[in-house]
Write an enzyme that holds these catalytic residues in place. Structure first.
Site, PDB file in Angstrom:
ATOM      1  N   ASP A 181       0.856  -1.193   0.000  1.00 36.51           N
ATOM      2  CA  ASP A 181       0.000   0.000   0.000  1.00 36.51           C
ATOM      3  C   ASP A 181       0.894   1.245   0.000  1.00 36.51           C
ATOM      4  O   ASP A 181       2.110   1.151   0.214  1.00 36.51           O
ATOM      5  CB  ASP A 181      -0.877  -0.041   1.266  1.00 36.51           C
ATOM      6  N   GLU A 210       2.747   4.875  -4.069  1.00 36.50           N
ATOM      7  CA  GLU A 210       2.750   5.752  -5.267  1.00 36.50           C
ATOM      8  C   GLU A 210       4.079   6.498  -5.419  1.00 36.50           C
ATOM      9  O   GLU A 210       4.448   6.776  -6.575  1.00 36.50           O
ATOM     10  CB  GLU A 210       1.574   6.721  -5.179  1.00 36.50           C
ATOM     11  N   ASP A 234      -9.083   3.414  -2.899  1.00 32.12           N
ATOM     12  CA  ASP A 234     -10.114   3.823  -1.938  1.00 32.12           C
ATOM     13  C   ASP A 234     -11.382   4.303  -2.623  1.00 32.12           C
ATOM     14  O   ASP A 234     -11.627   5.509  -2.742  1.00 32.12           O
ATOM     15  CB  ASP A 234      -9.542   4.902  -1.010  1.00 32.12           C
TER      16      ASP A 234
END
Ligand code: MIG
Length: 792
Positions: free
Chosen positions: A383, A386, A458
């Site tokens: 997670d 990015e 999300d």
């Protein structure tokens, strides 16, 4: 501003065809019969994180004339205009696929490099990875910059993943363009102009591959040959996955797991989100919440769960914390140009970030992952890669190794998540002896399909996201990512029971079937929405486990040719314009034959488009005519499901988890029609033995009154000794199996059982209609070849 002027000279060298124009040099390479590459000098020597194989050059013919050079293979023609230098791609029969805008062509300026292509009449654009918008992206512009897109909407861009590859359709022919550049890129598909489409790379390096194919599948095959395909995931990862931010402490996660088993809800996976860590420190366990992690893992495994843990890239800056100390000592963290390590804010507070673009750093990370694999963790969820930091702006000047070639965050940003997933896979594999791990990542890049599954971040508990989720999964499939899904129910917000049911129904047919929800949102396990929903969800989970043989066979296909399990209707029906209509563009196929129509919550009559051909209603066998719209009545939040005439669907009896063996009887549903083919694949589902021939592959063919199962390839002993053939839509009264006449029996058949607690036949007479008297026959599956003839 700079652009290719007129051609001065050209030379055919071992590198390719070098063009020397008045202003710039360019390299043209023929890679396969259907792939050309055009690049600026040096680009082809740069390390590519996407391209897997060494590039080989393919023979072509060259014709030189005053105006242009024509390069041709049996599948593709490239015309190079000489003054000025412009590129035009055509099919062998001379249909234009794509051509440089004559006036603009390729331009280098302060935006980097931009290649302008003339918009062809009616040109359509598909794919480009994880992108919002319609199936046809004409008229839109998109940017590739991996972004923590919390709170995204159906029009947000960019999202988490970048994939600078799209499929175009002009003059009813297909082509593909992959811009092999992981710096920030922009794609314009005729947005705000009616003259051109363009692609643009901010770092000024032009390097694109052009693919031609008769079908989108051909293009995807070429693209995934270049950028790689996934290897088979563990079968358990195709089971149902339950997640929550977060299940803790230890008693909580085991309680949830037990509830699944007590309530007989088929499931395979449960997740540890960030609260399992001590102060969110990566590679630690929380001392109070999980004092004995080995015990917790063992308990979960005894319940036949496969535990997955989250891993965030940020390493807390804290003296005495071993991962931090070892990282410092090993010099693994990203630094500013002056050598000072970068501090970025994330869950643990100030963090350093590993430079995953260096092999030794990946090894260091992998060694940590390995320790967790040794504890019994089989799945790793990457997670925040990015990478996401509080404030969202990682300084562009940070320095990266880039496999020794050096670079800054500008170039490394989009592949950061991909390299983290790669390192994670490396560690998991070395920690698990001949067992396949499951890797899930939020951010990645073209080629990342090799290393991990992905989810769409999300999302929110509403209908817009339910529908968007279906489009994103199909769109990513078109872009080479086969293993994808959305958080069922929506991550943020509270799903209504109806929304949750529709989402479960839809996700039953998506590759990654994972329910997840946000901290402080309403509990969202299947039993949190009332008894009736629980019954319905159980039906779908049972159906999911019944179709696992189908899903797994589709994953095998993905490993062979890059075809995704969830297939956009574009693959087969691109010449039917209705598939692009707003009301139908969410529909998708699971494999070649099963059509799935996502439907918003509370809707009980749905409008669907059935492509040309004949279609059987999956739940009640009603025959529908294709090439037109239909209204379908829906009970109990079912969704419309249809099987194409000629369709073949292999299934098994339902099981509670993938450790539970099936009953040895393969359920083969075949749907009367003129032609259908199926590659049915099996192996042990967990190890890499299939790489050494331990698999069972059987080709199946349906042709009106004849059904054949070919001899098995591979040395795996099939799980099935018998096959029960359910014959849908056949008029036959007699049947011959390998020359012997046998009887057709009839059975009262239901794909999904009734909702017991509610007695649907009382409350909802039409609910989940059973098929009355479905004909079937039982055959021996162990016969080396099987030939069945249906006789009237
Ligand atoms: O800042 O780990 O997308 O799935 O539950 C939020 C907590 C960090 C974002 C992920 C989400 C996950 C959450 N994470």
């Amino acid at each position: 501003m700079k652009r290719p002027g007129s051609l001065i000279t050209f030379a055919e060298t071992i590198k390719g065809i070098e063009l020397n124009t008045t202003e710039v040099k360019l390299l043209v390479q023929c890679i396969t019969e259907s792939t050309f590459r055009i690049s600026s000098p040096g680009a082809s020597e740069k390390h590519s994180y996407s391209v897997t194989d060494q590039i080989h050059l393919q023979a072509y013919t060259l014709q030189d004339s005053d105006q242009n050079i024509l390069l041709s293979t049996s599948k593709l023609k490239l015309l190079i205009n000489k003054a000025p230098v412009r590129f035009k791609f055509e099919t062998p029969d001379g249909t234009v696929l794509s051509e440089d805008d004559h006036g603009l062509g390729i331009i280098w300026d302060e935006d980097g490099v931009t290649n302008y292509k003339t918009l062809q009449p009616g040109e359509r654009f598909f794919g480009l990875g994880q992108k919002t918008g319609g199936l046809d992206k004409a008229g839109k512009q998109y940017r590739n910059w991996n972004t923590d897109a919390y709170g995204y909407t159906p029009s947000t861009d960019p999202l988490y993943i970048s994939c600078p590859f799209f499929i175009g359709m002009s003059h009813a022919r297909y082509y593909g363009i992959f811009l092999n550049n992981h710096s920030e890129t922009t794609f314009n598909f005729g947005a705000a102009n009616n003259r051109f489409s363009f692609f643009q790379a901010r770092d000024g390096i032009l390097d694109y591959f052009f693919f031609a194919g008769l079908t989108p599948a051909d293009i995807l095959k070429d693209y995934t040959l270049l950028t790689g395909r996934m290897s088979l995931p563990p079968l358990w990862s195709l089971g149902f996955q339950q997640c929550r931010y977060s299940y803790y402490p230890s008693e909580d996660i085991t309680r949830v797991a037990r509830s699944f088993r007590e309530k007989q809800l088929p499931v395979d996976v449960i997740y540890f989100d960030i609260h399992y860590m001590q102060n969110y420190k990566v590679f630690t366990w929380h001392e109070e919440h999980f004092p004995k992690p080995e015990d917790t893992i063992r308990t979960l495994k005894e319940l036949n769960f496969h535990p997955v843990i989250i891993l965030d890239p940020g390493v807390k800056v804290e003296e005495g914390y071993d991962v931090y100390e070892e990282g410092l000592a090993g010099d693994v963290f990203l630094k500013y140009p002056d050598g000072v390590p970068y501090h970025g804010g994330a869950w643990p507070g100030w963090c350093h970030f590993p430079d995953f673009t260096r092999a030794t750093v990946r090894e260091w990370w992998a060694a940590n992952v390995e320790k967790f694999a040794h504890m019994g963790i089989e799945g790793f969820w990457n997670d925040m890669n990015e990478p996401a930091v509080w404030g969202h702006h990682v300084p562009r000047i940070l320095e990266f190794d880039m496999e020794g070639q050096g670079g800054t965050h500008r170039e490394a940003h989009n592949i950061y998540g991909m390299q983290m997933a790669r390192a994670t896979l490396q560690g998991a594999k070395s920690g698990m002896v001949n067992q396949r791990p499951f890797i899930l990542t939020r951010a990645t890049f073209s080629g990342g399909q090799r290393d991990s599954a992905v989810w769409t971040g999300d999302n929110h508990a509403n209908n817009e996201h339910l529908m968007l989720g279906a489009k994103l999964v199909a769109g990513m499939g078109l872009s080479g990512f086969p293993f994808t899904g959305n958080d069922i129910g929506g991550f943020t917000g509270d799903a209504s029971a109806s929304l949750y049911r529709r989402w479960i129904a839809q996700a039953t047919f998506q590759p990654l079937m994972r329910a997840h929800s946000m901290i402080n949102s309403k509990q969202a396990e299947p039993w949190s929405f009332g008894e009736e929903t629980l019954e319905i969800v159980r039906n779908y989970l049972e159906l999911r486990y019944k179709i696992l043989p189908h899903l797994y066979s589709l994953f095998y296909e993905a490993t062979q040719n890059g075809m995704p399990p969830v297939r956009s209707l574009l693959f087969e029906y691109g010449n039917e314009w209705k598939i692009f209509a707003r009301s139908f563009e969410h529909q998708f196929m699971l494999g070649n034959d099963l059509l799935v129509c996502p439907i918003e919550s509370e809707i009980s009559i749905a409008k669907v488009y059935l492509p040309k051909g004949k279609w059987y209603h999956f739940l009640n066998d009603t025959l529908y005519e294709g090439g037109m719209e239909h209204f379908v009545e829906l009970q109990h939040d079912t969704i419309p499901l249809f099987v194409k005439a000629g369709g073949i669907l292999p299934m098994q009896n339902t099981v509670q988890h993938t450790n539970e063996p099936n009953d040895g009887i393969l359920r083969l549903h075949i749907y009367f029609g003129s032609e259908g083919n199926y590659s049915f694949y099996e192996d042990d589902g967990v190890s890499y033995d299939y790489e050494n021939g331990k698999f069972a592959l059987r080709q199946m063919h349906l042709n009106t009154n004849q059904f054949e199962i070919d001899k098995q390839e591979g040395q795996f002993i099939s799980r099935y000794h018998a096959a029960r053939l359910y014959i849908h839509g056949f008029k036959a009264s007699r049947v011959e199996v390998n020359g012997n006449a046998i009887n057709i029996s009839k059975i009262n058949f239901r794909f999904m059982p009734a909702i017991s607690n509610f007695d649907p036949y009382e409350a909802y007479p039409d609910a989940l209609k059973e098929i009355q008297d479905l004909p079937y026959l039982d055959i021996e599956y162990t016969k080396s070849t099987i030939k069945i003839i249906f006789l009237i």
